[in-house]
Write a protein that holds these residues in place. Structure first.
Motif, PDB file in Angstrom:
ATOM      1  N   SER A 146      38.892  15.653  66.208  1.00 44.27           N
ATOM      2  CA  SER A 146      37.715  16.048  65.439  1.00 44.27           C
ATOM      3  C   SER A 146      37.551  15.184  64.187  1.00 44.27           C
ATOM      4  CB  SER A 146      37.868  17.513  65.031  1.00 44.27           C
ATOM      5  OG  SER A 146      36.835  17.876  64.168  1.00 44.27           O
ATOM      6  N   LEU A 187      25.708  10.589  74.617  1.00 44.10           N
ATOM      7  CA  LEU A 187      26.873  11.309  74.092  1.00 44.10           C
ATOM      8  C   LEU A 187      26.475  12.758  73.846  1.00 44.10           C
ATOM      9  CD1 LEU A 187      29.739  11.329  72.827  1.00 44.10           C
ATOM     10  CD2 LEU A 187      28.765  10.332  70.777  1.00 44.10           C
ATOM     11  N   TYR A 188      27.224  13.693  74.411  1.00 43.19           N
ATOM     12  CA  TYR A 188      26.917  15.128  74.268  1.00 43.19           C
ATOM     13  C   TYR A 188      28.192  15.869  73.894  1.00 43.19           C
ATOM     14  CZ  TYR A 188      22.988  13.619  77.141  1.00 43.19           C
ATOM     15  OH  TYR A 188      21.904  12.945  77.633  1.00 43.19           O
ATOM     16  N   ARG A 189      28.001  17.046  73.302  1.00 43.01           N
ATOM     17  CA  ARG A 189      29.127  17.954  73.064  1.00 43.01           C
ATOM     18  C   ARG A 189      28.996  19.093  74.067  1.00 43.01           C
ATOM     19  NH1 ARG A 189      32.211  17.282  68.505  1.00 43.01           N
ATOM     20  NH2 ARG A 189      31.496  15.569  67.195  1.00 43.01           N
ATOM     21  N   ASN A 194      31.464  23.673  71.708  1.00 45.13           N
ATOM     22  CA  ASN A 194      31.108  22.247  71.744  1.00 45.13           C
ATOM     23  C   ASN A 194      32.299  21.345  71.406  1.00 45.13           C
ATOM     24  OD1 ASN A 194      28.467  22.538  72.541  1.00 45.13           O
ATOM     25  ND2 ASN A 194      27.722  22.777  70.441  1.00 45.13           N
ATOM     26  N   TRP A 196      34.298  19.580  73.332  1.00 45.11           N
ATOM     27  CA  TRP A 196      34.616  18.437  74.206  1.00 45.11           C
ATOM     28  C   TRP A 196      33.442  17.473  74.189  1.00 45.11           C
ATOM     29  CZ3 TRP A 196      36.906  22.952  74.383  1.00 45.11           C
ATOM     30  CH2 TRP A 196      38.250  23.001  74.739  1.00 45.11           C
ATOM     31  N   ARG A 197      33.746  16.189  74.342  1.00 44.19           N
ATOM     32  CA  ARG A 197      32.657  15.209  74.327  1.00 44.19           C
ATOM     33  C   ARG A 197      32.468  14.554  75.701  1.00 44.19           C
ATOM     34  NH1 ARG A 197      33.655  12.615  68.487  1.00 44.19           N
ATOM     35  NH2 ARG A 197      35.567  13.829  68.598  1.00 44.19           N
ATOM     36  N   VAL A 199      30.631  11.437  77.459  1.00 46.37           N
ATOM     37  CA  VAL A 199      30.107  10.122  77.096  1.00 46.37           C
ATOM     38  C   VAL A 199      29.713   9.360  78.351  1.00 46.37           C
ATOM     39  CG1 VAL A 199      30.604   8.004  75.802  1.00 46.37           C
ATOM     40  CG2 VAL A 199      31.957  10.053  75.375  1.00 46.37           C
TER      41      VAL A 199
END
Ligand SMILES: C[S@@+](CC[C@H](N)C(=O)[O-])C[C@H]1O[C@@H](n2cnc3c(N)ncnc32)[C@H](O)[C@@H]1O
Length: 205
Positions: A146, A187-189, A194, A196-197, A199
């Motif tokens: 983080s 790129l999303y959460r 939220n 984890w990412r 990509v």
């Protein structure tokens, strides 16, 4: 984290992996496979396929090759392939950081919850790039360290313990992508809080 630790950790985890990690990580899995944007006839490589929880999510009109370093995790994946009759899927034991495929073999390459679980994330991503066709989609779904200093400090504290059970908590996304000359195109959460990412990079080869 070395190969012995990883193999031992996933041999122990394999019987309970689905019970622990199926439902909680499912939203991210669906989003990751959708993000591949698979066309009919495409060939997808899934690195660190594990017990094959993603396998039912692929459309039947593509070909999927799944590899993993853990025989025990793959045994579960094979059972799933057989039980669900997934004839478009083939599986094999292989090291993600030393892929036994020629350059540009796959239309897309994906790794879900894997890149912090491999001994060498940079080499693994380089290999994913190498075997993916130019302009193919490279999709990575993972927890990364983080940017929040408090949460980041907790993750660093947890790192030595988590490393022993098969994953790193202190891997940073941006420096990792920079080291393999990849830039996030999307790129999303995702998942719980939220945390984890997800990509997607376009393979620049
Ligand atoms: C947390 S599990 C994720 C499994 C699966 N991708 C999923 O979404 O549930 C991490 C997986 O990476 C595999 N793995 C670790 N190091 C690897 C390597 N060098 N090459 C291939 N697979 C590896 C482990 O054996 C394990 O199955």
């Amino acid at each position: 984290m070395d190969y012995r630790t990883i193999k031992r950790a996933y041999a122990i985890l394999s019987p309970v992996y689905d019970f622990l990690f199926d439902k909680i990580f499912h939203p991210g899995r669906v989003a990751a496979i959708n993000l591949l944007e698979i066309n009919p006839g495409d060939h997808v490589l899934e690195v660190g396929v594990g017990t094959g929880l993603n396998l039912p999510l692929y459309p039947g009109h593509c070909k999927v090759t799944g590899i993993d370093i853990s025989e025990e995790m793959l045994r579960k994946a094979r059972e799933r392939v057989q039980a669900l009759g997934l004839s478009h899927v083939s599986l094999g034991v292989m090291d993600g950081s030393n892929l036994e495929f020629p350059n540009d073999s796959f239309d897309h390459v994906v790794a879900t919850y894997v890149i912090s679980a491999v001994p060498d994330p940079v080499k693994t991503l380089m290999e994913m790039r190498r075997v993916c066709k130019p302009s193919g989609h490279l999709v990575i779904l993972n927890h990364f360290k983080s940017e929040n200093p408090v949460i980041g400090a907790v993750e660093e504290m947890l790192a030595p313990v988590c490393t022993r059970i098969g994953f790193k908590t202190d891997l940073k996304l941006k420096p990792l992508l920079e080291r393999v000359s990849l830039a996030p195109e999307q790129l999303y959460r995702v998942n719980l809080m939220n945390g984890w990412r997800l990509v997607r990079c376009i393979n620049p080869q």
